[in-house]
Design an enzyme around this catalytic site. Structure first.
Site, PDB file in Angstrom:
ATOM      1  N   GLY A 174       0.720  -1.186   0.059  1.00  0.00           N
ATOM      2  CA  GLY A 174       0.139   0.042  -0.030  1.00  0.00           C
ATOM      3  C   GLY A 174       0.827   1.093  -0.044  1.00  0.00           C
ATOM      4  N   SER A 175       0.085   2.395  -0.041  1.00  0.00           N
ATOM      5  CA  SER A 175       0.674   3.736   0.160  1.00  0.00           C
ATOM      6  C   SER A 175       1.198   4.451  -1.090  1.00  0.00           C
ATOM      7  CB  SER A 175       1.994   3.681   0.980  1.00  0.00           C
ATOM      8  OG  SER A 175       1.794   3.032   2.395  1.00  0.00           O
ATOM      9  N   ASN A 176       0.880   5.809  -1.064  1.00  0.00           N
ATOM     10  CA  ASN A 176       1.225   6.762  -2.023  1.00  0.00           C
ATOM     11  C   ASN A 176       1.790   7.803  -1.350  1.00  0.00           C
ATOM     12  OD1 ASN A 176      -0.708   5.353  -4.286  1.00  0.00           O
ATOM     13  ND2 ASN A 176      -2.353   6.434  -2.709  1.00  0.00           N
TER      14      ASN A 176
END
Length: 788
Positions: A232-234
């Site tokens: 995940g993650s941006n």
């Protein structure tokens, strides 16, 4: 869990153990921590870690949504105030997790119940065996006996000691019987914590992408079937060439669990003249992991680099050992005791090697396998984050990372007031060069294993060394993938290759991640969002980022796979108004096609067609048979020379495409669900509707639910955007908007249990209060002074 270091194959490895009836008080044998370990040492809380006058003091100021701003004159007092404030909001979560870290869940909850690990829950007995083995190995006291940077700095020791003391102060003042959270009120497992518990929590966080994610393998409790969150993650760092006013700007959007110990807690920590940082900490850790000060801002995403290797051991016949450089080394044995809730005791004897725990998958009369975790003896992350929080520019931020070299499994994206941006994989990575891999890699016990399997019979295949590395066996800063730009750097869990498409990062060893590989839909939509804003073609006004356009862009809820396939889907619908399931049942899809073609492709709360698209798309994405590729329906396959525009298009003549749509429509009809079912109807976190769509659909606004759609509802959202932060660094100070998606407190009786969740569902943001004037101007300000 596909984090490059939580592969399904390795999680299926089971460790050879012996279950015996234990004699109470039997001492446990020591076990190696992995290739790099410390020396025997002093207790976790030494006299120099305590305040000189034996007391702590801190001020806790809470602004809207209960956000704490903690200030103190020194690190011990700051930790004390932080521990106290955190306990006010989330004592039950940490109390349960400390029970886990101590290997005592079976004693209080029974051996068969599921543990409270939000990433990879296992049976309590398995959890206890794993955590007891870590504690009994003595790795934490050995590291605490080392000077910095291998061991913690004095500032970090005092911060941790104060944090434990602050938690205990709140527990003592309130009393277990009077705790406001009914989850743990009056429970026997709620007890004071120690600094050692906090250090073990930090160690376990660092091991998350290695041994801690493989508890069943390490504890020898049968086969594991991992089901942790997908990567995940941006994160975006925007430089002076990308922003309207020439200021550095940053987006942080980590995708972490929405329950348990891996939630983020929003906080500001201040020691006047020394430290002033705002952002978020993972529960039970006294440092800000993602945040900003007045000069720099940074975020993290999960790295693709390897976190462990598997060593193949050549067994020495019946001699109970294995061969290294032609000589027999004896197999180590670590005996672990676990107390049960019925008063009984279970022991496990865990075999160990010079590399780490000995595993069983692929074991034969000739070979066994051992796990070497690069974070097995890493407490350096805490000092890395503390030093980053004190940095005054990107040069000092990079120096902080280079000094301590402790980031466990994340990329770093950062910017400063001058509008320069940087990307680095400054994480801890086993020193396996491409040349070493060619020389040392041996056949894997499972071809799907996403880790190097190395020859354990020769010391020539031990991890290598860099002259600028603080410990043996890891790459030093000079070998890390890095990029500095004045426009932008971005990552949505793609490899470093496409950090900025105008200058692809290449030339690093494959252990850091592959180049010329499929970028995947979510990173593609992320880079497309930036490109459209820089060209002004996204409908948000003149080109270039402002805080307003950054806030709007990252909450746009675009579904990129629908954008890529909508034209071909419309053509397919016109050609085939009736389609057949795999079983041959004919389904009229005209109403479904009208719903899909009318949908705007955004996963808003009222997006009619969003859920139907998900069920159709994921039906195509699932292989029809085990081992079949899932991308067989793209009309244009991936082309490494065109990574941002391929794959694309729907292979309309593929029978599995029509079958997937027919079966999706039939599932809605059979379940009595409207084809216009929306995210607001189908997705919840408690009583709150949640917008967004899933990883596979190519959604920047990512959510995840464990389980299938039934009766118009998915199981509750358990992973997705967690602490979102959009910050602009101006010469007059930072301007910041945040949202903590699941809110500040896990206590269901707290007024801050879901207040930000409701705001998140409405696309709202919290305007951060960072300066003294901003904090004092809040009409809801509450001030508490704590001493102890």
């Amino acid at each position: 869990m596909k984090l490059r270091s939580w592969p399904a194959a390795l999680a299926a490895l089971a460790l050879v153990t012996t279950v015996t009836v234990a004699v109470p008080g039997t001492p446990a044998a020591s076990a190696p921590d992995g290739p790099a370990t410390g020396d025997q040492g002093r207790p976790a809380i030494a006299e120099q870690d305590r305040p000189a006058d034996g007391s702590y003091a801190a001020e806790i100021r809470r602004t809207e949504y209960g956000i704490p701003h903690i200030s103190a004159k020194d690190h011990g007092g700051l930790g004390f105030g932080y521990g106290y404030a955190f306990a006010q909001d989330n004592l039950c979560v940490l109390a349960s997790w400390v029970t886990t870290l101590r290997g005592e869940r079976s004693q209080f909850f029974g051996p068969e119940a599921e543990s409270d690990d939000p990433v990879r829950p296992v049976a309590n007995l398995t959890s206890d065996i794993y955590f007891k083995s870590v504690a009994d190995s003595g790795v934490v006291p050995r590291l605490l006996a080392r000077p910095a940077p291998v061991g913690p700095t004095d500032d970090m020791r005092r911060l941790v000691a104060g944090y434990a003391a602050g938690y205990n102060k709140y527990l003592r003042d309130t009393g277990v019987a009077n705790l406001p959270d009914p989850t743990c009120r009056g429970r026997a497992w709620v007890r004071p914590i120690t600094a050692t518990d906090v250090w073990h929590n930090l160690l376990d966080l660092n091991r998350l992408a290695g041994g801690s994610g493989l508890k069943e393998a390490v504890a020898g409790d049968g086969e594991a079937e991992p089901d942790g969150p997908a990567p995940g993650s941006n994160a975006w760092a925007l430089g002076r060439q990308a922003t309207r006013d020439g200021h550095g700007m940053l987006l942080a959007d980590p995708h972490f669990p929405w329950n348990g110990i891996r939630r983020f807690y929003q906080v500001q920590l201040t020691i006047p003249g020394v430290l002033d940082v705002a952002g978020a900490s993972l529960y039970g850790t006294p440092v800000v992991q993602i945040g900003h000060n007045a000069h720099v801002a940074w975020a993290h995403t999960v790295s693709h680099a390897h976190r462990f290797s598997v060593y193949r051991l050549k067994l020495a016949g019946g001699r109970g050992g294995y061969l290294v450089d032609g000589k027999t080394e004896p197999m180590g044995r670590q005996e672990v005791e676990v107390r049960l809730n019925d008063g009984g005791i279970v022991t496990r004897t865990l075999p160990t090697s010079r590399y780490g725990p000995v595993l069983a998958a692929g074991r034969s009369d000739e070979y066994a396998y051992a796990l070497a975790d690069v974070n097995a003896a890493n407490l350096r992350s805490a000092d890395t984050w503390l030093a980053m929080a004190k940095a005054r520019d990107l040069k000092e931020l990079r120096a902080a990372q280079d000094t301590y070299q402790g980031l466990p499994f994340v990329y770093t994206l950062a910017t400063d007031v001058a509008g320069t941006t940087t990307f680095a994989d400054a994480s801890v990575v086993p020193h396996v060069t491409d040349a070493m891999a060619r020389r040392c890699v041996v056949p894997s016990p499972d071809p799907s294993l996403e880790a190097y399997v190395l020859d354990g019979t020769t010391s020539a295949c031990l991890w290598g060394n860099d002259g600028d590395a603080v410990v043996p066996g890891i790459f030093g800063p000079g070998s890390q993938p890095r990029l500095t730009r004045a426009d932008y750097v971005a990552n949505s869990n793609n490899t470093p290759w496409m950090t900025n498409p105008s200058v692809p990062l290449t030339g690093y060893d494959e252990v850091w991640g592959k180049v010329r590989t499929d970028v995947e839909p979510r990173p593609r939509v992320s880079l497309d969002m930036i490109a459209r804003r820089l060209s002004g073609s996204d409908g948000l006004g003149p080109r270039g980022f402002t805080l307003d356009t950054l806030s709007a862009t990252v909450r746009s809820k675009r579904n990129h796979t629908f954008e890529l396939l909508r034209q071909d889907l419309a053509a397919l619908c016109r050609a085939h108004p009736v389609m057949s399931t795999a079983a041959g049942e004919r389904v009229d899809v005209r109403a479904a096609c009208r719903t899909l073609t009318a949908w705007d492709g955004r996963a808003t709360l009222d997006g009619e067609g969003a859920i139907l698209w998900r069920e159709f798309y994921t039906g195509m994405e699932r292989p029809a048979k085990p081992g079949e590729p899932v991308w067989r329906w793209w009309r244009v396959p991936f082309d490494p020379d065109h990574p941002l525009t391929t794959p694309r298009g729907l292979k309309r003549d593929a029978p599995e495409v029509r079958q997937a749509l027919a079966e999706a429509v039939k599932s809605f009809e059979d379940g009595g669900m409207p084809l216009t079912l929306t995210p607001g109807q189908a997705q919840r976190y408690g009583a709150n509707p949640i917008p967004g769509c899933t990883e596979g659909e190519g959604c920047f606004d990512r959510v995840r639910m464990r389980g299938r759609l039934a009766g118009g509802r998915y199981p509750d959202v358990d992973t997705g955007s967690s602490f979102m932060m959009a910050v602009e660094l101006t010469p007059d100070g930072p301007r910041t908007r945040t949202i903590l998606t699941y809110s500040l407190s896990a206590n269901p009786s707290s007024p801050h249990h879901t207040d930000q969740t409701a705001l998140f569902a409405r696309d709202g943001w919290v305007t951060e209060r960072f300066t003294e004037a901003e904090i004092k101007a809040d009409p809801r300000l509450r001030v508490t002074t704590v001493r102890g």
